[in-house]
Design a protein around this motif. Structure first.
Motif, PDB file in Angstrom:
ATOM      1  N   ALA A   1       5.622  15.063  16.992  1.00 33.25           N
ATOM      2  CA  ALA A   1       5.313  13.835  17.726  1.00 33.25           C
ATOM      3  C   ALA A   1       3.907  13.339  17.429  1.00 33.25           C
ATOM      4  O   ALA A   1       3.659  12.130  17.398  1.00 33.25           O
ATOM      5  N   ASP A   2       2.967  14.267  17.193  1.00 33.96           N
ATOM      6  CA  ASP A   2       1.603  13.860  16.864  1.00 33.96           C
ATOM      7  C   ASP A   2       1.554  13.218  15.480  1.00 33.96           C
ATOM      8  O   ASP A   2       0.832  12.234  15.264  1.00 33.96           O
ATOM      9  N   TRP A   3       2.301  13.781  14.544  1.00 35.31           N
ATOM     10  CA  TRP A   3       2.356  13.188  13.205  1.00 35.31           C
ATOM     11  C   TRP A   3       2.983  11.793  13.265  1.00 35.31           C
ATOM     12  O   TRP A   3       2.535  10.862  12.599  1.00 35.31           O
ATOM     13  N   VAL A   4       4.038  11.659  14.044  1.00 34.38           N
ATOM     14  CA  VAL A   4       4.698  10.362  14.202  1.00 34.38           C
ATOM     15  C   VAL A   4       3.726   9.343  14.790  1.00 34.38           C
ATOM     16  O   VAL A   4       3.620   8.200  14.308  1.00 34.38           O
ATOM     17  N   ALA A   5       3.010   9.735  15.829  1.00 33.90           N
ATOM     18  CA  ALA A   5       2.058   8.824  16.469  1.00 33.90           C
ATOM     19  C   ALA A   5       0.954   8.414  15.509  1.00 33.90           C
ATOM     20  O   ALA A   5       0.502   7.256  15.515  1.00 33.90           O
ATOM     21  N   ARG A   6       0.524   9.352  14.678  1.00 30.35           N
ATOM     22  CA  ARG A   6      -0.530   9.035  13.709  1.00 30.35           C
ATOM     23  C   ARG A   6      -0.037   8.013  12.687  1.00 30.35           C
ATOM     24  O   ARG A   6      -0.771   7.077  12.342  1.00 30.35           O
TER      25      ARG A   6
ATOM     26  N   GLN B   1      -3.685  14.003   9.078  1.00 27.61           N
ATOM     27  CA  GLN B   1      -3.261  14.532  10.364  1.00 27.61           C
ATOM     28  C   GLN B   1      -4.317  15.478  10.931  1.00 27.61           C
ATOM     29  O   GLN B   1      -5.046  16.138  10.187  1.00 27.61           O
ATOM     30  N   GLN B   2      -4.384  15.554  12.247  1.00 33.69           N
ATOM     31  CA  GLN B   2      -5.378  16.414  12.891  1.00 33.69           C
ATOM     32  C   GLN B   2      -5.061  17.890  12.699  1.00 33.69           C
ATOM     33  O   GLN B   2      -5.961  18.718  12.548  1.00 33.69           O
ATOM     34  N   ASP B   3      -3.786  18.236  12.698  1.00 29.44           N
ATOM     35  CA  ASP B   3      -3.373  19.634  12.573  1.00 29.44           C
ATOM     36  C   ASP B   3      -2.369  19.737  11.436  1.00 29.44           C
ATOM     37  O   ASP B   3      -1.253  19.215  11.532  1.00 29.44           O
TER      38      ASP B   3
ATOM     39  N   TYR C   1       0.052  22.044   5.749  1.00 29.01           N
ATOM     40  CA  TYR C   1      -1.136  22.548   5.051  1.00 29.01           C
ATOM     41  C   TYR C   1      -1.758  21.517   4.122  1.00 29.01           C
ATOM     42  O   TYR C   1      -2.646  21.846   3.333  1.00 29.01           O
ATOM     43  N   ASP C   2      -1.287  20.261   4.180  1.00 30.05           N
ATOM     44  CA  ASP C   2      -1.821  19.180   3.351  1.00 30.05           C
ATOM     45  C   ASP C   2      -1.471  19.437   1.881  1.00 30.05           C
ATOM     46  O   ASP C   2      -0.875  20.461   1.533  1.00 30.05           O
ATOM     47  N   SER C   3      -1.820  18.529   1.016  1.00 30.24           N
ATOM     48  CA  SER C   3      -1.576  18.663  -0.423  1.00 30.24           C
ATOM     49  C   SER C   3      -2.897  18.877  -1.132  1.00 30.24           C
ATOM     50  O   SER C   3      -3.831  18.087  -0.957  1.00 30.24           O
ATOM     51  N   GLY C   4      -2.967  19.936  -1.943  1.00 25.59           N
ATOM     52  CA  GLY C   4      -4.190  20.264  -2.644  1.00 25.59           C
ATOM     53  C   GLY C   4      -4.510  19.300  -3.766  1.00 25.59           C
ATOM     54  O   GLY C   4      -3.711  18.410  -4.104  1.00 25.59           O
ATOM     55  N   PRO C   5      -5.666  19.461  -4.408  1.00 27.46           N
ATOM     56  CA  PRO C   5      -6.104  18.504  -5.435  1.00 27.46           C
ATOM     57  C   PRO C   5      -5.198  18.432  -6.658  1.00 27.46           C
ATOM     58  O   PRO C   5      -5.198  17.417  -7.357  1.00 27.46           O
ATOM     59  N   ALA C   6      -4.437  19.507  -6.947  1.00 30.78           N
ATOM     60  CA  ALA C   6      -3.562  19.487  -8.113  1.00 30.78           C
ATOM     61  C   ALA C   6      -2.198  18.881  -7.817  1.00 30.78           C
ATOM     62  O   ALA C   6      -1.422  18.621  -8.736  1.00 30.78           O
ATOM     63  N   HIS C   7      -1.898  18.675  -6.559  1.00 33.17           N
ATOM     64  CA  HIS C   7      -0.601  18.140  -6.141  1.00 33.17           C
ATOM     65  C   HIS C   7      -0.473  16.688  -6.591  1.00 33.17           C
ATOM     66  O   HIS C   7      -1.452  15.935  -6.623  1.00 33.17           O
ATOM     67  N   TRP C   8       0.750  16.289  -6.916  1.00 31.82           N
ATOM     68  CA  TRP C   8       0.960  14.911  -7.381  1.00 31.82           C
ATOM     69  C   TRP C   8       0.535  13.875  -6.344  1.00 31.82           C
ATOM     70  O   TRP C   8       0.053  12.803  -6.716  1.00 31.82           O
TER      71      TRP C   8
ATOM     72  N   THR D   1       0.846  -1.183   0.000  1.00 28.11           N
ATOM     73  CA  THR D   1       0.000   0.000   0.000  1.00 28.11           C
ATOM     74  C   THR D   1       0.886   1.239   0.000  1.00 28.11           C
ATOM     75  O   THR D   1       1.894   1.289   0.711  1.00 28.11           O
ATOM     76  N   VAL D   2       0.514   2.225  -0.795  1.00 31.71           N
ATOM     77  CA  VAL D   2       1.243   3.489  -0.829  1.00 31.71           C
ATOM     78  C   VAL D   2       0.611   4.435   0.187  1.00 31.71           C
ATOM     79  O   VAL D   2      -0.577   4.757   0.091  1.00 31.71           O
ATOM     80  N   LEU D   3       1.403   4.863   1.165  1.00 35.59           N
ATOM     81  CA  LEU D   3       0.926   5.812   2.161  1.00 35.59           C
ATOM     82  C   LEU D   3       1.422   7.206   1.803  1.00 35.59           C
ATOM     83  O   LEU D   3       2.634   7.474   1.837  1.00 35.59           O
ATOM     84  N   VAL D   4       0.493   8.081   1.445  1.00 33.81           N
ATOM     85  CA  VAL D   4       0.812   9.465   1.110  1.00 33.81           C
ATOM     86  C   VAL D   4       0.931  10.261   2.403  1.00 33.81           C
ATOM     87  O   VAL D   4       0.010  10.261   3.229  1.00 33.81           O
TER      88      VAL D   4
END
Length: 363
Positions: free
Chosen positions: A50-55, A41-43, A16-23, A8-11
């Motif tokens: 550390a929150d990103w790592v835990a997620r 991610q929540q934020d 600020y997340d990746s918008g719809p035009a982002h690869w 599985t590919v985990l993006v």
């Protein structure tokens, strides 16, 4: 899980997340050959690393599939932090990581909201990885991206004038990147060796020694080494410190590590020392690395060494040692091992086998 299952590919988007035009988003929406999932991610604006790592740990723990990690910008630093603390079982399920435009959290232009991304760990990643970098990325100097790649043991992919390698820089579909992900996803599955693997391991060792050592040792040396030295070491299987790479149900490589005194040799080896090593004073042993000749030079030994190094370091070791064959010495040297004076090991039938002790610092 099925060892033939596609990864599985985990993006892993950056700030600020990746918008719809982002690869990343386009791959998730349009991919047909692989399953692509986004780690949400929540934020996204002012996160704690550390929150990103835990997620990421939670997402992987909830799944049984192997994965390819596809990170952009700040998520690359997050992957480096995650790799330092993730459970060994999760690290073994990462077939590869594509780390694109790894932003520098110490750069003047880095946003002030996120915390914990700096300092970025400069530590060899325990899985294959590629850093994709640009000479015109405002969030990281190319020299810094090169430094990350060298420290992480990653291949460096230089895109030249590519900005931050996002939609604004013209990277929408980015088919070349997707092909790199497909190649990573096709890599073998890594798992802990089992006693049931012994017949397959014996065949793998025989093929590896006979064919890969043929240019370095005589037929008599190879035959004697298989009788007296090279073979399955069941103590590694017992300690759950022997790992195999399996593709389509076939073992293509194996390698392990040990905190026993024995430096090399299978069960038939006469000079075994089963005492435990003190991590404070002794190096861990890198043991029994074999690659099937039909699968040589594909980075499999490096991948297994990453798994072994991570496990040995977590057991408290700061150094590794091994006894290399002549054909293995260039590989281990390229992986950072330093050779010592060679030895001629005398086998019970009087045949000698030239070997090279080597050591490496980790951590």
């Amino acid at each position: 899980m099925s060892t033939d299952a596609a990864a599985t590919v985990l993006v892993l988007p950056g700030l600020y997340d990746s918008g719809p035009a982002h690869w990343q988003s386009r791959w998730q929406a349009q991919a047909t050959t692989l399953l692509v999932e986004r780690v949400v991610q929540q934020d996204w604006a002012a996160p704690r690393c550390a929150d990103w790592v835990a997620r990421l740990t939670h997402v992987l723990s909830e799944s049984t599939h192997d994965v390819v990690l596809v990170a952009h910008s700040s998520a690359c630093a997050m992957v480096a932090h995650w790799a330092r603390e993730a459970p060994q079982a999760l690290l073994m399920r990462v077939r590869g990581a594509l780390l694109v435009a790894p932003s520098d959290p110490l750069a003047a232009v880095y946003p002030s909201g996120p915390t914990g991304f700096a300092p970025v760990p400069l530590h060899t990643l325990p899985f294959p990885s590629t850093v994709v970098a640009s000479h015109t990325d405002e969030y990281v100097a190319f020299a810094q991206a090169e430094h990350y790649a060298a420290a992480w043991g990653s291949r460096l992919w230089d895109l030249g004038d590519a900005g931050h390698i996002n939609a604004e820089a013209g990277y929408g579909a980015w088919p070349e990147g997707w092909r790199a992900v497909e190649e990573m996803a096709a890599a073998p599955h890594c798992r802990v060796a089992r006693y049931a693997d012994v017949p397959a391991l014996t065949a793998l060792i025989d093929a590896s020694v006979r064919r890969l050592a043929a240019e370095y040792y005589s037929e008599a040396q190879i035959a004697s080494s298989l009788d007296y030295v090279f073979g399955v070491d069941s103590s590694l299987i017992h300690d759950h410190s022997y790992y195999v790479l399996e593709q389509r149900g076939v073992l293509v490589a194996a390698g392990g590590w040990s905190d026993h005194q024995t430096l090399f040799g299978g069960d038939q080896f006469q000079h075994r020392g089963e005492g435990r090593l003190d991590p404070a004073t002794s190096p861990a042993r890198i043991r029994a690395f074999y690659v099937h000749p039909d699968h040589a030079r594909r980075g499999y030994a490096k991948r297994l060494l990453g798994v072994c190094s991570a496990a040995a370091e977590r057991a408290g070791f700061s150094r590794l040692s091994l006894m290399s064959t002549l054909p293995g010495e260039p590989l281990y040297r390229a992986l950072g091992f330093v050779p010592e004076a060679g030895v001629d090991y005398a086998m019970p039938d009087g045949t000698t086998l030239p070997l090279i002790p080597m050591t490496k610092a980790i951590g």
